[in-house]
Design a protein around this motif. Structure first.
Motif, PDB file in Angstrom:
ATOM      1  N   ASN A  14      10.761  86.770   9.627  1.00  0.00           N
ATOM      2  CA  ASN A  14      11.930  86.879   8.501  1.00  0.00           C
ATOM      3  C   ASN A  14      12.193  85.628   7.922  1.00  0.00           C
ATOM      4  O   ASN A  14      12.377  85.433   6.609  1.00  0.00           O
ATOM      5  CB  ASN A  14      13.216  87.525   9.192  1.00  0.00           C
ATOM      6  N   ASN A  15      12.337  84.451   8.901  1.00  0.00           N
ATOM      7  CA  ASN A  15      12.427  83.214   8.252  1.00  0.00           C
ATOM      8  C   ASN A  15      11.497  82.829   7.212  1.00  0.00           C
ATOM      9  O   ASN A  15      11.822  82.339   6.229  1.00  0.00           O
ATOM     10  CB  ASN A  15      12.706  81.847   9.426  1.00  0.00           C
ATOM     11  N   LEU A  16      10.070  83.094   7.441  1.00  0.00           N
ATOM     12  CA  LEU A  16       9.097  82.609   6.686  1.00  0.00           C
ATOM     13  C   LEU A  16       8.991  83.207   5.440  1.00  0.00           C
ATOM     14  O   LEU A  16       8.983  82.866   4.309  1.00  0.00           O
ATOM     15  CB  LEU A  16       7.615  82.729   7.390  1.00  0.00           C
ATOM     16  N   ALA A  17       9.286  84.737   5.524  1.00  0.00           N
ATOM     17  CA  ALA A  17       9.379  85.371   4.236  1.00  0.00           C
ATOM     18  C   ALA A  17      10.594  85.245   3.292  1.00  0.00           C
ATOM     19  O   ALA A  17      10.338  85.017   2.193  1.00  0.00           O
ATOM     20  CB  ALA A  17       9.721  87.122   4.676  1.00  0.00           C
ATOM     21  N   LEU A  18      11.826  84.659   3.940  1.00  0.00           N
ATOM     22  CA  LEU A  18      12.880  84.574   3.022  1.00  0.00           C
ATOM     23  C   LEU A  18      12.695  83.172   2.590  1.00  0.00           C
ATOM     24  O   LEU A  18      12.826  82.606   1.342  1.00  0.00           O
ATOM     25  CB  LEU A  18      14.274  84.710   3.810  1.00  0.00           C
ATOM     26  N   MET A  19      12.565  82.170   3.479  1.00  0.00           N
ATOM     27  CA  MET A  19      12.663  80.789   3.096  1.00  0.00           C
ATOM     28  C   MET A  19      11.391  80.408   2.271  1.00  0.00           C
ATOM     29  O   MET A  19      11.238  79.764   1.308  1.00  0.00           O
ATOM     30  CB  MET A  19      12.576  79.750   4.340  1.00  0.00           C
ATOM     31  N   GLY A  20      10.223  81.098   2.698  1.00  0.00           N
ATOM     32  CA  GLY A  20       9.054  80.822   2.015  1.00  0.00           C
ATOM     33  C   GLY A  20       8.719  81.400   0.476  1.00  0.00           C
ATOM     34  O   GLY A  20       8.239  80.804  -0.278  1.00  0.00           O
ATOM     35  N   ALA A  21       9.543  82.640   0.490  1.00  0.00           N
ATOM     36  CA  ALA A  21       9.529  83.360  -0.711  1.00  0.00           C
ATOM     37  C   ALA A  21      10.469  82.510  -1.591  1.00  0.00           C
ATOM     38  O   ALA A  21      10.286  82.177  -2.833  1.00  0.00           O
ATOM     39  CB  ALA A  21       9.887  84.356  -0.619  1.00  0.00           C
ATOM     40  N   ALA A  22      11.701  82.069  -1.152  1.00  0.00           N
ATOM     41  CA  ALA A  22      12.619  81.538  -2.154  1.00  0.00           C
ATOM     42  C   ALA A  22      12.181  80.429  -2.838  1.00  0.00           C
ATOM     43  O   ALA A  22      12.332  79.927  -3.790  1.00  0.00           O
ATOM     44  CB  ALA A  22      13.901  81.203  -1.352  1.00  0.00           C
ATOM     45  N   GLU A  23      11.394  79.281  -1.710  1.00  0.00           N
ATOM     46  CA  GLU A  23      11.153  78.252  -2.313  1.00  0.00           C
ATOM     47  C   GLU A  23       9.863  78.441  -3.290  1.00  0.00           C
ATOM     48  O   GLU A  23       9.702  77.661  -4.169  1.00  0.00           O
ATOM     49  CB  GLU A  23      10.366  77.524  -1.106  1.00  0.00           C
ATOM     50  N   ALA A  24       9.049  79.424  -3.217  1.00  0.00           N
ATOM     51  CA  ALA A  24       7.907  79.688  -3.984  1.00  0.00           C
ATOM     52  C   ALA A  24       8.369  80.464  -5.186  1.00  0.00           C
ATOM     53  O   ALA A  24       7.552  80.094  -6.324  1.00  0.00           O
ATOM     54  CB  ALA A  24       6.961  80.404  -3.303  1.00  0.00           C
ATOM     55  N   LEU A  25       9.399  81.062  -5.281  1.00  0.00           N
ATOM     56  CA  LEU A  25       9.872  81.596  -6.584  1.00  0.00           C
ATOM     57  C   LEU A  25      11.079  81.075  -7.376  1.00  0.00           C
ATOM     58  O   LEU A  25      11.733  81.741  -8.123  1.00  0.00           O
ATOM     59  CB  LEU A  25      10.258  83.045  -5.954  1.00  0.00           C
ATOM     60  N   VAL A  26      11.172  79.647  -7.126  1.00  0.00           N
ATOM     61  CA  VAL A  26      12.562  79.154  -7.858  1.00  0.00           C
ATOM     62  C   VAL A  26      12.547  79.129  -9.103  1.00  0.00           C
ATOM     63  O   VAL A  26      13.305  79.378  -9.922  1.00  0.00           O
ATOM     64  CB  VAL A  26      12.653  77.696  -7.314  1.00  0.00           C
ATOM     65  N   ASP A  27      11.108  79.086  -9.899  1.00  0.00           N
ATOM     66  CA  ASP A  27      10.860  79.411 -11.180  1.00  0.00           C
ATOM     67  C   ASP A  27      11.504  80.709 -11.710  1.00  0.00           C
ATOM     68  O   ASP A  27      11.944  80.687 -12.934  1.00  0.00           O
ATOM     69  CB  ASP A  27       9.432  79.209 -11.699  1.00  0.00           C
ATOM     70  N   ARG A  28      11.355  81.646 -11.156  1.00  0.00           N
ATOM     71  CA  ARG A  28      11.896  83.099 -11.316  1.00  0.00           C
ATOM     72  C   ARG A  28      13.194  83.039 -11.230  1.00  0.00           C
ATOM     73  O   ARG A  28      13.873  83.709 -12.197  1.00  0.00           O
ATOM     74  CB  ARG A  28      11.202  84.079 -10.433  1.00  0.00           C
ATOM     75  N   GLY A  29      14.012  82.607 -10.298  1.00  0.00           N
ATOM     76  CA  GLY A  29      15.485  82.736 -10.394  1.00  0.00           C
ATOM     77  C   GLY A  29      15.898  82.381  -8.790  1.00  0.00           C
ATOM     78  O   GLY A  29      15.144  82.089  -7.847  1.00  0.00           O
ATOM     79  N   ARG A  30      17.131  82.075  -8.557  1.00  0.00           N
ATOM     80  CA  ARG A  30      17.710  81.683  -7.451  1.00  0.00           C
ATOM     81  C   ARG A  30      18.767  82.950  -6.907  1.00  0.00           C
ATOM     82  O   ARG A  30      19.524  82.756  -6.351  1.00  0.00           O
ATOM     83  CB  ARG A  30      18.466  80.203  -7.421  1.00  0.00           C
TER      84      ARG A  30
END
Ligand SMILES: *Cc1c(COP(=O)(O)O)cnc(C)c1O
Length: 400
Positions: free
Chosen positions: A83-99
Motif C-alpha cells: 500500500n505504501n508503494l502504491a500510494l507514495m509511488g503513484a503520487a510521486e510519479a503522477l505529480v504532473d497530473r495533479g495532487r
C-alpha cells in the motif's frame, strides 16, 4: 460452566492472520535449506536456479490474480509495504497530473497513514464516507472526482466488518475521469474471487499471511498495459524487482505465497460455502440468545468468514478476559495498541458506546462446527454472567 476443550484455544481471528497451510510450508522448506542461493546472483547455477523459482512464483501470482504478464508483480514484505508503494509511488510519479487523491474512511491504517504523510507534503486528500453498512456512495465518489485527481484508493473488503466495496463500479468512475485506481485486496484474496481484469484496477495489493501463506511477503500488482503504470520506488538499493523494491528477494516467501494462492483458488469455492454456513450458524446463535446484540456491516456484500457484532451493556475487555479459551478480536488487530471505539464502526454511524463493545469473529479453513458451537455457547454464557454481575453486587449498570 461449559467445559473448555482440553486446553485448545479456538482461533476465530483469521482476519488478523491465518495459520500457514502445511502444504505451503512443505513447498517453502527446500528454498530455505537446499536452494538457498541469492536469486540476484547470476554468476553461479544455484543463483540462477533461485531466480527461475522466483520467476515461476511471480508468473503464478500474476496468472491467479488475472494479470497478463509476470512483470506486473512486485514482491513486497506484505500489504503494508504494498500500500505504501502504491500510494507514495503513484503520487510521486503522477505529480504532473495533479495532487488530489481520493480514498474512503474505513481504509486500513496502511492506506490512511501514508495519505496523512502525503497531505503534509502538499497533496489534497478527500476521504468519502460510508453508509451504515460500510459501503461507499458511488454518487459521492463521482462528485469528488476532478481533473487533477491522480489516484483513487479503495479497499475491496474491510478487515473489521467484511463489507465488500463496489470496486469495479468505482474503478469505472475513476477511469472515466483519467484517475488511476488502486485496490487494497489484502482481506479479500482467499475469501472471495479476486481478478484484476474484472475489478478493472491499475494497482492491487496482496498479503500472503491473510490466505494461509507465510507472514512478511506480499505483492503489489501493477498494470503493464492499457495503460502501462509507472511508479517511483519507496525503497532504494540494488534495484531488484524492476527497481521498485530493492533488497534480496524472499524466494521461500514468494514460493509460499504462490502455493497458498494456488490452494485458495482451487479449493476456494467449497471452502467459502462451508465457512459461510458456519459463520451464519455462529452469528445467529449469538444474536438469538442475547438481547441487545446487533450485527454490523452489510449482509449482502460481505466476506463469507466474518461477522462483527455489537453487544450492549458489556465491557468487551472484561468479556475477552473471561474467554481465555477463545481467540477473538474487538475492532482491528492493527490498531488495538490504541484502545478506542473502532473508527470503522464510527464511520458507519454506530454510536461510541456500541462501537466500543463490538466483537469481530473471523472463521477460517480449519474452523469446525464444534468450534463455532463451543464459541457461541461460551460467549452467551459469559455475556450473561457479566451482565448479571453489577445487579448482584448492587452497582449501577455498566458505565464507561
Ligand atoms: C492485514 C491487512 C493489511 C496489512 O497487511 P500486512 O501484510 O500485515 O502488512 C492491509 N490492509 C488490509 C485490508 C488488511 O486486512
Amino acid at each position: 460452566m461449559i467445559a473448555a476443550m482440553a486446553d485448545r484455544i479456538i482461533y476465530l481471528d483469521h482476519n488478523a492472520t491465518t495459520p500457514c497451510d502445511p502444504r505451503v510450508v512443505e513447498a517453502m522448506l527446500p528454498f530455505m535449506t537446499e536452494s538457498y542461493a541469492n536469486s540476484t546472483t547470476r554468476n553461479h547455477r544455484p543463483g540462477r536456479d533461485a531466480a527461475s523459482e522466483l520467476e515461476r512464483a511471480r508468473t503464478t501470482v500474476d496468472r491467479l490474480l488475472g494479470g497478463r504478464a509476470a512483470s506486473e508483480v512486485v514482491f513486497t514484505a506484505g500489504a503494508t509495504e504494498g500500500n505504501n508503494l502504491a500510494l507514495m509511488g503513484a503520487a510521486e510519479a503522477l505529480v504532473d497530473r495533479g495532487r488530489h487523491i481520493i480514498s474512503q474512511r474505513t481504509e486500513h491504517a496502511s492506506v490512511l497513514a501514508p495519505l496523512t504523510v502525503l497531505a503534509k507534503r502538499g497533496w489534497e486528500i478527500t476521504l468519502v464516507g460510508v453508509d451504515e453498512t460500510g459501503r461507499i456512495d458511488l454518487n459521492e465518489l463521482g462528485r469528488e472526482l476532478r481533473d487533477d485527481t491522480a489516484l483513487v484508493s479503495l479497499m475491496l473488503a474491510n478487515n473489521e466488518t467484511g463489507t465488500v466495496q463496489p470496486l469495479s463500479e468505482a474503478a469505472e468512475l475513476a477511469r472515466s475521469r483519467g484517475a488511476l485506481i488502486h485496490c487494497d485486496a489484502a482481506q479479500a484474496i482467499g475469501k472471495i474471487p479476486v481478478d484484476v481484469g474484472k475489478l478493472n484496477v491499475d494497482l492491487l495489493t496482496a498479503s500472503a499471511h491473510k490466505f494461509y501463506g507465510p507472514k512478511g511477503v506480499g505483492a503489489l500488482w501493477i498494470r503493464h498495459r492499457r495503460p502501462p503504470i509507472r511508479l517511483e520506488p519507496v525503497i532504494y538499493g540494488g534495484g531488484q524487482e524492476g527497481g521498485l523494491r530493492s533488497g534480496t528477494p524472499n524466494v521461500p516467501g514468494a514460493v509460499g505465497m504462490a502455493r497458498a494462492m494456488e490452494i485458495t483458488v482451487s479449493e476456494g469455492d467449497g471452502e467459502r460455502t462451508r465457512v459461510a454456513v458456519l459463520r451464519d450458524r455462529l452469528e445467529s446463535s449469538i444474536l438469538e440468545s442475547l438481547d441487545g446484540s446487533w450485527r454490523n456491516g452489510d449482509v449482502g456484500n460481505r466476506l463469507p468468514n466474518t461477522t462483527n457484532l455489537s453487544i450492549a451493556d458489556i465491557d468487551v475487555n472484561a468479556l475477552l478476559a473471561s474467554l481465555p479459551d477463545l481467540a477473538l478480536n474487538t475492532g482491528s488487530a492493527c490498531t488495538s495498541a490504541h484502545p478506542e471505539p473502532s473508527p470503522v464502526l464510527r464511520a458507519m454511524g454506530v454510536s461510541d458506546e456500541l462501537a466500543g463493545s463490538s466483537l469481530r469473529l473471523s472463521l477460517g479453513r480449519f474452523t469446525s462446527e464444534s468450534d463455532v458451537d463451543h464459541a457461541s455457547a461460551r460467549i452467551v454464557e459469559e455475556v450473561t454472567r457479566l451482565r448479571d454481575m453489577p445487579k448482584r453486587m448492587g452497582r449501577g449498570s455498566h458505565r464507561r
